[in-house]
Enzyme design. Structure first.
Site, mmCIF file in Angstrom:
data_model
loop_
_atom_site.group_PDB
_atom_site.id
_atom_site.type_symbol
_atom_site.label_atom_id
_atom_site.label_comp_id
_atom_site.label_asym_id
_atom_site.label_seq_id
_atom_site.Cartn_x
_atom_site.Cartn_y
_atom_site.Cartn_z
ATOM 1 N N CYS A 85 0.818 -1.220 0.000
ATOM 2 C CA CYS A 85 0.000 0.000 0.000
ATOM 3 C C CYS A 85 0.850 1.269 0.000
ATOM 4 C CB CYS A 85 -0.945 -0.006 1.192
ATOM 5 S SG CYS A 85 -2.063 -1.417 1.177
ATOM 6 N N HIS A 89 -3.264 7.116 2.247
ATOM 7 C CA HIS A 89 -3.693 5.784 1.818
ATOM 8 C C HIS A 89 -5.048 5.485 2.453
ATOM 9 C CE1 HIS A 89 -3.990 1.599 1.095
ATOM 10 N NE2 HIS A 89 -3.714 1.243 2.331
ATOM 11 N N ASN A 97 -10.227 -0.451 0.244
ATOM 12 C CA ASN A 97 -8.770 -0.330 0.185
ATOM 13 C C ASN A 97 -8.277 -0.955 -1.118
ATOM 14 O OD1 ASN A 97 -6.011 -0.642 0.466
ATOM 15 N ND2 ASN A 97 -6.102 -1.351 2.585
HETATM 16 O O1 UT7 Z 1 -3.733 -1.271 3.580
HETATM 17 C C1 UT7 Z 1 -2.949 -1.873 4.554
HETATM 18 C C2 UT7 Z 1 -3.210 -1.270 5.847
HETATM 19 N N1 UT7 Z 1 -4.315 -1.941 6.485
HETATM 20 C C3 UT7 Z 1 -4.926 -1.329 7.481
HETATM 21 O O2 UT7 Z 1 -4.619 -0.217 7.783
HETATM 22 C C4 UT7 Z 1 -5.969 -2.083 8.263
HETATM 23 C C5 UT7 Z 1 -5.854 -1.732 9.725
HETATM 24 N N2 UT7 Z 1 -6.822 -2.405 10.568
HETATM 25 C C6 UT7 Z 1 -8.134 -2.081 10.566
HETATM 26 O O3 UT7 Z 1 -8.558 -1.239 9.794
HETATM 27 C C7 UT7 Z 1 -9.039 -2.728 11.588
HETATM 28 O O4 UT7 Z 1 -8.247 -3.420 12.535
HETATM 29 C C8 UT7 Z 1 -10.065 -3.702 10.961
HETATM 30 C C9 UT7 Z 1 -11.102 -2.918 10.192
HETATM 31 C C10 UT7 Z 1 -9.367 -4.695 10.060
HETATM 32 C C11 UT7 Z 1 -10.789 -4.491 12.073
HETATM 33 O O5 UT7 Z 1 -11.425 -3.575 12.968
HETATM 34 P P1 UT7 Z 1 -11.235 -3.748 14.531
HETATM 35 O O6 UT7 Z 1 -12.047 -2.717 15.171
HETATM 36 O O7 UT7 Z 1 -9.761 -3.767 14.824
HETATM 37 O O8 UT7 Z 1 -11.897 -5.157 14.790
HETATM 38 P P2 UT7 Z 1 -11.246 -6.430 15.490
HETATM 39 O O9 UT7 Z 1 -10.289 -7.105 14.574
HETATM 40 O O10 UT7 Z 1 -10.778 -6.056 16.855
HETATM 41 O O11 UT7 Z 1 -12.511 -7.355 15.648
HETATM 42 C C12 UT7 Z 1 -13.582 -6.993 16.553
HETATM 43 C C13 UT7 Z 1 -14.670 -8.028 16.422
HETATM 44 C C14 UT7 Z 1 -14.169 -9.455 16.564
HETATM 45 O O12 UT7 Z 1 -15.155 -10.204 17.229
HETATM 46 P P3 UT7 Z 1 -15.006 -10.507 18.815
HETATM 47 O O13 UT7 Z 1 -13.730 -11.289 18.946
HETATM 48 O O14 UT7 Z 1 -14.958 -9.168 19.478
HETATM 49 O O15 UT7 Z 1 -16.233 -11.297 19.097
HETATM 50 C C15 UT7 Z 1 -14.117 -9.941 15.137
HETATM 51 O O16 UT7 Z 1 -14.270 -11.337 15.018
HETATM 52 O O17 UT7 Z 1 -15.277 -7.928 15.140
HETATM 53 C C16 UT7 Z 1 -15.280 -9.210 14.515
HETATM 54 N N3 UT7 Z 1 -15.185 -9.025 13.076
HETATM 55 C C17 UT7 Z 1 -16.261 -8.826 12.305
HETATM 56 N N4 UT7 Z 1 -17.573 -8.776 12.574
HETATM 57 C C18 UT7 Z 1 -18.412 -8.554 11.558
HETATM 58 C C19 UT7 Z 1 -14.063 -8.980 12.311
HETATM 59 N N5 UT7 Z 1 -14.397 -8.767 11.021
HETATM 60 C C20 UT7 Z 1 -15.752 -8.671 10.996
HETATM 61 C C21 UT7 Z 1 -16.680 -8.436 9.970
HETATM 62 N N6 UT7 Z 1 -17.986 -8.391 10.289
HETATM 63 N N7 UT7 Z 1 -16.306 -8.256 8.681
#
Ligand code: UT7
Length: 334
Positions: free
Chosen positions: A109, A252, A282
């Site tokens: 990215c 980005h 993205n």
């Molecule tokens: O381009 C390269 C750079 N990439 C980035 O900058 C990405 C950086 N990271 C992010 O943007 C975020 O970490 C994400 C959008 C990927 C995830 O958001 P988050 O707030 O960090 O969520 P999380 O990974 O902490 O997950 C929270 C909950 C989990 O469930 P539990 O364990 O709390 O029950 C996940 O299993 O959300 C769940 N979850 C989802 N739920 C519904 C993860 N993905 C999904 C989904 N739909 N698509």
């Protein structure tokens, strides 16, 4: 160098959050609130990266008012090439840019920003007069469409910027910083599969092939909200620029919450932070030129505007550049 033209191309098929929730256990509300994404474009089997990158490149050439033969260099930033030996030469062939050397540059990215800075060095050395820098990715080919933690994030797209030599006083690249940290590589990978095949005698060979994208989202999120403000801040300080002199933040596009956090750090009002995450998600190396093209064409970014830009992602890699948009018709040097 001066930034004198831009263009973009995206596949026609768009997948909404609601449509995705028919395939994986997710919801429009979750995706919008956690990322700002509402839809993403996805290329079909008959839409190779070469075609999308060529479309963006041709649009940037037309915008700059150049002929393909005017180009000395084509840099294609991509992590999803049609051909691992290089896709830029295919784009060069499609464009008919017979005088240009063309090669790929891979930095996920951060790729477009790194390629733009690289083109700037060739131009600064006098080796190149006119270059086309393309950021294009089709990560839809490399996500696991059953992994809700990644498949909701990525989309396909391409953007390109035409750059040329100019007088020092009107340069479009006022400063930059680039960084990598391979120790944190495991946070975000599109890695080789371990597929060992017997060759002959006692020899075993590793067959080529790649696994789906794997990301530790929380780690990458923390990395982004820490490193992007830091690198942009260092760049502003090094160039004697204050954040309120920036017309735009051009970051980005990975997550609206990351854009908001960076903007808050520099007290930039939301209306000066460029975002098209809702429509495209993205698109990896394409996000910055795709966003720039949209904002130039709808008149938000005007000739003379100053943009603080930052790319970040797998590697890990990140960087920042202070850019001034010139637009078509800028007088070239010499
Ligand atoms: O381009 C390269 C750079 N990439 C980035 O900058 C990405 C950086 N990271 C992010 O943007 C975020 O970490 C994400 C959008 C990927 C995830 O958001 P988050 O707030 O960090 O969520 P999380 O990974 O902490 O997950 C929270 C909950 C989990 O469930 P539990 O364990 O709390 O029950 C996940 O299993 O959300 C769940 N979850 C989802 N739920 C519904 C993860 N993905 C999904 C989904 N739909 N698509």
């Amino acid at each position: 160098m001066a930034l004198v033209g831009c263009g973009s191309a995206v596949p026609s098929a768009s997948i909404s959050n609601d449509q995705l929730s028919e395939r994986v256990d997710t919801s429009d509300a979750w995706i919008r609130s956690r990322t700002g994404i509402a839809a993403r474009r996805v290329a079909g089997p008959d839409e190779p990266l070469t075609a999308m990158a060529t479309g963006a490149a041709a649009a940037a050439l037309a915008h700059a008012g150049w002929e393909p033969q005017d180009l000395d260099l084509i840099l294609l930033a991509t992590s999803s090439p049609d051909d691992l030996f290089g896709t830029a030469p295919l784009v060069q062939g499609c464009l008919g840019a017979g005088n240009a050397v063309a090669f790929d540059l891979t930095a996920a990215c951060s790729g477009f920003l790194f390629a733009l800075i690289t083109a700037g060095q060739y131009i600064a050395s006098g080796a190149v007069r006119r270059a086309l820098v393309i950021g294009a990715d089709q990560l839809s080919r490399w996500v696991d469409w059953d992994d809700r933690s990644t498949c909701v994030l990525f989309g396909d797209g391409a953007g390109a910027v035409a750059v040329e030599a100019c007088d020092a006083g009107s340069t479009g690249l006022l400063g930059f910083r680039m960084l990598s940290d391979g120790r944190r590589n495991g946070c975000l990978t599109l890695a080789q599969t371990q597929d060992h095949v017997p060759l002959l005698g006692g020899l075993t060979n590793q067959r080529g092939g790649f696994a789906a994208i794997h990301m530790n989202g929380q780690e990458v999120y923390k990395f982004a909200v820490r490193e992007v403000p830091a690198v942009l801040g260092e760049l502003l300080e090094a160039t004697g620029t204050s954040a309120d002199q920036l017309d735009w933040l051009l970051l980005h596009q990975a997550n609206q919450r990351i854009l908001d956090a960076v903007a808050e750090r520099f007290a930039m009002p939301p209306e000066r932070v460029l975002s098209n995450l809702a429509a495209y998600g993205n698109t990896s190396a394409a996000t910055i030129p795709l966003m720039l093209d949209e904002a130039v064409r709808d008149g938000r970014v005007k000739p003379g505007h100053l943009l603080g830009s930052s790319g970040f992602g797998a590697g890990l890699s990140w960087g920042a550049a202070l850019l001034r948009w010139s637009g078509p018709g800028t007088p070239a040097a010499g």
